[in-house]
Design an enzyme around this catalytic site. Structure first.
Site, PDB file in Angstrom:
ATOM      1  N   SER A 183       0.797  -1.219   0.000  1.00  0.00           N
ATOM      2  CA  SER A 183       0.000   0.000   0.000  1.00  0.00           C
ATOM      3  C   SER A 183       0.833   1.274   0.000  1.00  0.00           C
ATOM      4  CB  SER A 183      -0.957  -0.003   1.194  1.00  0.00           C
ATOM      5  OG  SER A 183      -0.273  -0.280   2.395  1.00  0.00           O
ATOM      6  N   LYS A 204     -12.159   0.126  -0.912  1.00  0.00           N
ATOM      7  CA  LYS A 204     -11.287   0.902  -1.798  1.00  0.00           C
ATOM      8  C   LYS A 204     -11.901   0.940  -3.201  1.00  0.00           C
ATOM      9  CE  LYS A 204      -7.438   0.569   1.275  1.00  0.00           C
ATOM     10  NZ  LYS A 204      -6.548  -0.355   1.940  1.00  0.00           N
ATOM     11  N   HIS A 226      -5.487  -3.496  -1.999  1.00  0.00           N
ATOM     12  CA  HIS A 226      -5.218  -2.568  -3.103  1.00  0.00           C
ATOM     13  C   HIS A 226      -5.198  -3.259  -4.466  1.00  0.00           C
ATOM     14  CE1 HIS A 226      -4.581   1.277  -1.121  1.00  0.00           C
ATOM     15  NE2 HIS A 226      -4.017   0.612  -0.130  1.00  0.00           N
TER      16      HIS A 226
HETATM   17  C1  LIG Z   1      -6.598  -0.522   3.413  1.00  0.00           C
HETATM   18  C2  LIG Z   1      -6.058  -1.843   3.743  1.00  0.00           C
HETATM   19  C3  LIG Z   1      -6.703  -2.672   4.654  1.00  0.00           C
HETATM   20  C4  LIG Z   1      -7.900  -2.212   5.416  1.00  0.00           C
HETATM   21  O1  LIG Z   1      -9.055  -2.209   4.624  1.00  0.00           O
HETATM   22  P1  LIG Z   1     -10.338  -1.409   5.122  1.00  0.00           P
HETATM   23  O2  LIG Z   1     -11.454  -2.059   4.386  1.00  0.00           O
HETATM   24  O3  LIG Z   1     -10.137   0.015   4.797  1.00  0.00           O
HETATM   25  O4  LIG Z   1     -10.425  -1.641   6.602  1.00  0.00           O
HETATM   26  C5  LIG Z   1      -6.206  -3.934   4.870  1.00  0.00           C
HETATM   27  N1  LIG Z   1      -5.090  -4.368   4.239  1.00  0.00           N
HETATM   28  C6  LIG Z   1      -4.428  -3.596   3.372  1.00  0.00           C
HETATM   29  C7  LIG Z   1      -3.216  -4.134   2.678  1.00  0.00           C
HETATM   30  C8  LIG Z   1      -4.879  -2.305   3.099  1.00  0.00           C
HETATM   31  O5  LIG Z   1      -4.229  -1.522   2.237  1.00  0.00           O
END
Ligand SMILES: *Cc1c(COP(=O)(O)O)cnc(C)c1O
Length: 392
Positions: A181, A240, A209
């Site tokens: 990320s 996302k 992602h």
């Molecule tokens: C953003 C993210 C999460 C968390 O996801 P949410 O649905 O926003 O809680 C988990 N793992 C990774 C690798 C992320 O980038």
């Protein structure tokens, strides 16, 4: 009487270190251009709304209809009265989309990692984790009694050496982000799977992602590398690219059944609102019927990254729509990000402890919504501020 002295000291320490970050309040929803409190319009390159789905008419309509039918909340945890037909439908759709036996939905990607890791790892097991894995994986691992081994980022020789030493554990689980990320690079999943097969380990990939981004129709990194049937746990987020909120694991029926009984974030927290489940069902259809969204996302990302490199910016290891520009020390990085905002470009500064002290960066996320003019605007702002800071 007790007071907030210690808290005030901690807060001051953050400010002294230049690491204090206030919240930014936006007047409108996630979109390519957004309005700051007070009315200033800025180009958004910090949102995870990769495909612009937060405003997709089919998803909004699905949310409205589900709200009319089911109400605004699920009323309970999943294991009591909180599994509505729409939750069941979403899980069936997700499993079919990912090509797995089953899928289980959680309230967020964060709680998915906590719940899944917590329910599959016991004291006799070992978890082997990439050093740059997301905070929710790190916290999820901390909640278990399993032994922990960390391998250097994407270092497959180290991973093999660790796996070799771990033969005596009951179960070995290799955990990696699919797309990292903070750097926007992709995990070497094929090698991870081959090593895991050689040393009898399970493979766990967090595609937060990569969901809606990598693979055919945005099916994720397992599909991208053609590894169907060889990845045991595919974590996805609905927060996302899918544009709503929530998380899920695509896995076997047996693993799902165990988690329904053991995953604490699943057991002890109310299920997603029906509107969200409905939006996500609609999103899966949109991914399949509007492939031009992912095509536009990738052509935007690749051309913008190429241009930045040509201008002399350090974009690190980026190979996805996540494009960092490395600036350096925390205070300088946050100042860089602030100057960009003055110029009308929102590019979030990311600093220690999220990344190492000297690797502060503004992290940009290119989306399918950005027009050629938007990207040209961003480039102008970056060049102007980049020269001021002497990074190009
Ligand atoms: C953003 C993210 C999460 C968390 O996801 P949410 O649905 O926003 O809680 C988990 N793992 C990774 C690798 C992320 O980038």
């Amino acid at each position: 009487m007790a007071n907030f002295d210690v808290i005030a000291q901690e807060l001051q320490a953050l400010k002294d270190a230049g690491r204090y970050r206030p919240l930014t309040v936006w007047e409108d929803g996630s979109d390519a251009w957004m309005t700051l409190e007070g009315g200033k319009r800025v180009l958004q390159m910090s949102s995870n709304n990769y495909l612009g789905l937060t405003h997709h008419p089919k998803m909004k309509q699905a949310a409205i209809e589900a709200t009319e039918k089911y109400g605004v909340g699920a009323g309970s945890v999943r294991t009591i009265t909180g599994t509505l037909a729409i939750h069941d439908e979403l899980e069936q759709k997700l499993a079919a989309f990912k090509g797995t036996e089953a899928a289980l939905v959680f309230q967020s990607g964060f709680t998915t990692n906590q719940g899944v890791l917590g329910s599959i790892l016991g004291a006799d097991d070992v978890v082997i984790s990439d050093e740059l894995n997301h905070a929710s994986i790190i916290d999820g691992i901390r909640l278990t009694k399993a032994s922990r081994k960390i391998f250097a980022h994407k270092d497959m020789d180290q991973l093999e050496a660790v796996l070799k030493e771990c033969g005596s554990y009951r179960q070995r689980v290799v955990v990696t982000d699919g797309v990292f990320s903070m750097d926007g690079d992709i995990a070497p999943l094929t090698t991870i799977v081959e090593l895991a097969e050689k040393y009898d380990a399970l493979v766990y990939v967090d595609d937060a992602h990569a969901s809606g981004v990598l693979g055919k129709h945005g099916k994720g990194s397992t599909d991208h590398f053609g590894l169907h049937g060889r990845v045991h746990f595919q974590i996805g987020t609905l927060s996302k690219a899918i544009g709503a909120v929530g998380g899920y694991v695509a896995t076997s029926q047996a693993a799902k059944d165990l988690m329904i009984n053991n995953a604490r974030s699943f057991l002890f927290s109310t299920s997603l609102p029906p509107s969200v489940a409905a939006s996500c069902i609609a999103a899966i259809d949109v991914l399949k019927t509007e492939p031009e969204l992912t095509e536009r996302l990738w052509s935007n990302a690749n051309s913008f990254r190429d241009t930045l490199k040509k201008e002399g910016f350090n974009t690190g290891d980026s190979e996805t729509p996540i494009i960092p520009i490395i600036v350096g020390e925390p205070a300088r990085t946050l100042e860089f990000s602030k100057r960009l905002l003055d110029e009308g470009l929102c590019a979030q500064g990311i600093v220690y402890p999220t990344v190492s002290m000297d690797k502060g960066r503004v992290r940009m996320i290119v989306t399918a919504q950005h027009t050629d003019e938007d990207l040209a605007f961003a480039l102008d702002a970056l060049k102007k501020v980049g020269r001021e800071f002497g990074i190009i």
